[in-house]
Design an enzyme around this catalytic site. Structure first.
Site, short mmCIF file in Angstrom:
data_model
loop_
_atom_site.label_atom_id
_atom_site.label_comp_id
_atom_site.label_asym_id
_atom_site.label_seq_id
_atom_site.Cartn_x
_atom_site.Cartn_y
_atom_site.Cartn_z
N LYS A 127 -1.99 -1.82 -3.48
CA LYS A 127 -2.98 -0.37 -3.80
C LYS A 127 -1.72 0.96 -3.66
O LYS A 127 -1.38 0.93 -3.24
CB LYS A 127 -3.87 -0.52 -2.97
CG LYS A 127 -4.61 0.66 -2.22
CD LYS A 127 -5.18 0.87 -1.02
CE LYS A 127 -6.35 2.54 -0.81
NZ LYS A 127 -7.16 2.34 0.17
N LYS A 141 0.86 -1.55 0.41
CA LYS A 141 0.05 0.24 -0.06
C LYS A 141 0.90 1.50 -0.14
O LYS A 141 1.92 1.97 0.99
CB LYS A 141 -1.27 -0.27 1.58
CG LYS A 141 -1.93 1.21 1.18
CD LYS A 141 -2.85 1.09 2.10
CE LYS A 141 -3.44 2.66 2.31
NZ LYS A 141 -4.95 2.04 3.75
N TYR A 168 -15.02 0.64 -7.40
CA TYR A 168 -16.20 0.98 -7.29
C TYR A 168 -17.23 1.20 -9.26
O TYR A 168 -18.18 1.67 -8.94
CB TYR A 168 -15.63 2.82 -7.03
CG TYR A 168 -15.63 3.12 -6.04
CD1 TYR A 168 -15.72 3.06 -4.80
CD2 TYR A 168 -13.77 3.27 -5.91
CE1 TYR A 168 -14.92 3.04 -4.07
CE2 TYR A 168 -12.84 3.37 -4.87
CZ TYR A 168 -13.67 3.40 -3.54
OH TYR A 168 -13.00 3.01 -2.19
#
Length: 386
Positions: free
Chosen positions: A308, A247, A373
């Site tokens: 990410k 991340k 999303y």
């Protein structure tokens, strides 16, 4: 002296009558004359001798059927995890920086939205709670409240859809008044081991609520092993861990922090608060570091490893894919989503084509799962045929 006659093969050939041309008769079983018209070159095209090429790769791209037959990367709704934001209110609240996304009402909107996702073929979600400000503390103890919003959301989802795969987020930033994934000391140091202690309690509370996969996103050292031990000690040996292995301290998280009001807060002379998360999230300039993190996470018991963001870190996805046999996930984060939305709204690109291309790229790089999303829209576009 006896004479012998040798007969040549032609002697055995029976003489045939001269052939005559027979006019073809119409026959319903015969194929009709072709109606294809030879293609024409554009005016001004040169006349050339074809190149003497042993291989022409374009032959394997000449038609939709051939292209689909040879397609190496297949995208399906099964690859998607749908991130959902939930809040305590009665109505959904649009997120201004993420057009098309809402903070979903725990009471009404969440179940409706997940039902739509399942109808499109997406049966995996990850829950992000918007914690009311009055419940936030410096230590973030609301993270492991058994009656907290996250825990109630997980339980309601599993009660309503028993076969839904529910992922969680393990970190303190949605519950922390300072906006960091861990507790912050007065000199601005994010406390590692003390934070891990609370993360273990958070993970166990989520497992009790019915979570299928615990997802530590905090980037504290040693948290995967500690959470694995805590889950096993409580009897949750079947609950998996999807670690945010790589991340990065990215600029692409802004809209997400807007959705949860979880950005780092300004500090003071009395209590310093780091302005960003560079102390524990990875430097975007680093590649080899992800291999070290991956080796530790695998050793500590991670079941899935995540990268990410996704789009700007395809090389990192490939690095993890090549270094482990564990499944790899990647998060197409809020900033990536919002950029695609903004460009599509301005007419700069075709939203459907650009989104599907971006998701194909993430999977081609090596991701088995993609948090996006766009999960519902992409699943519908795939069903329609691409």
């Amino acid at each position: 002296m006896l004479s012998t006659t040798i007969t040549t093969p032609s002697a055995f050939v029976k003489p045939q009558a001269p052939r005559t041309r027979v006019k073809a008769r119409a026959d319903s079983t015969m194929a009709p004359p072709t109606t294809r018209v030879p293609p024409r070159n554009p005016e001004g095209a040169p006349t050339v001798v074809p190149q003497d090429l042993p291989s022409r790769p374009r032959r394997n791209r000449r038609s939709p059927t051939v292209r689909k037959a040879f397609r190496e990367t297949i995208l399906t709704p099964d690859n998607f995890i749908y991130p959902i934001f939930v809040h305590e209110g009665d109505e959904n609240i649009p997120i201004g920086s993420m057009p098309g996304q809402d903070r979903l009402s725990f009471k009404n909107g969440m179940i409706k939205q997940v039902r739509e996702a399942r109808a499109a073929g997406v049966n995996q979600v990850v829950v992000f709670p918007k914690t009311p400000d009055n419940l936030k503390t410096a230590c973030g103890k609301e993270a492991f409240n058994p009656n907290g919003l996250a825990q109630r959301s997980i339980s309601l989802l599993k009660d309503t859809f028993p076969d839904l795969e529910v992922y969680t987020d393990v970190a303190l930033d949605p519950y922390n008044t300072m906006g960091h994934d861990g507790m912050v000391r007065s000199d601005g140091v994010v406390m590692n081991d003390e934070t891990v202690y609370y993360l273990c309690q958070q993970a166990v509370s989520q497992a009790r609520a019915g979570a299928d996969v615990i997802s530590p996103s905090d980037m504290m050292d040693g948290r995967v092993g500690a959470i694995r031990q805590a889950l096993d000690d409580e009897g949750f040996t079947n609950v998996a861990i999807m670690s945010y292995t790589a991340k990065y301290n990215s600029a692409y998280y802004g809209p997400f922090r807007d959705a949860l009001a979880s950005a780092p807060r300004p500090g003071s002379e009395d209590w310093k608060i780091p302005k960003d998360k560079a102390e524990y999230q990875m430097d975007p300039a680093n590649y080899r570091e992800c291999l070290r993190e991956a080796a530790l996470d695998e050793q500590e018991g991670a079941d899935i490893m995540m990268v990410k963001p996704a789009g700007a870190y395809l090389d990192i996805i490939r690095a993890l894919r090549d270094s482990t046999t564990l499944p790899i996930s990647a998060y197409q984060v809020s900033g990536e989503y919002s950029m695609l939305k903004a460009a599509a709204a301005a007419g700069y690109l075709n939203e459907r084509d650009a989104v599907l291309e971006s998701l194909i790229a993430i999977k081609r790089a090596g991701a088995d799962l993609t948090l996006t999303y766009y999960a519902i829209d992409a699943a519908k576009w795939i069903q329609e045929g691409n």
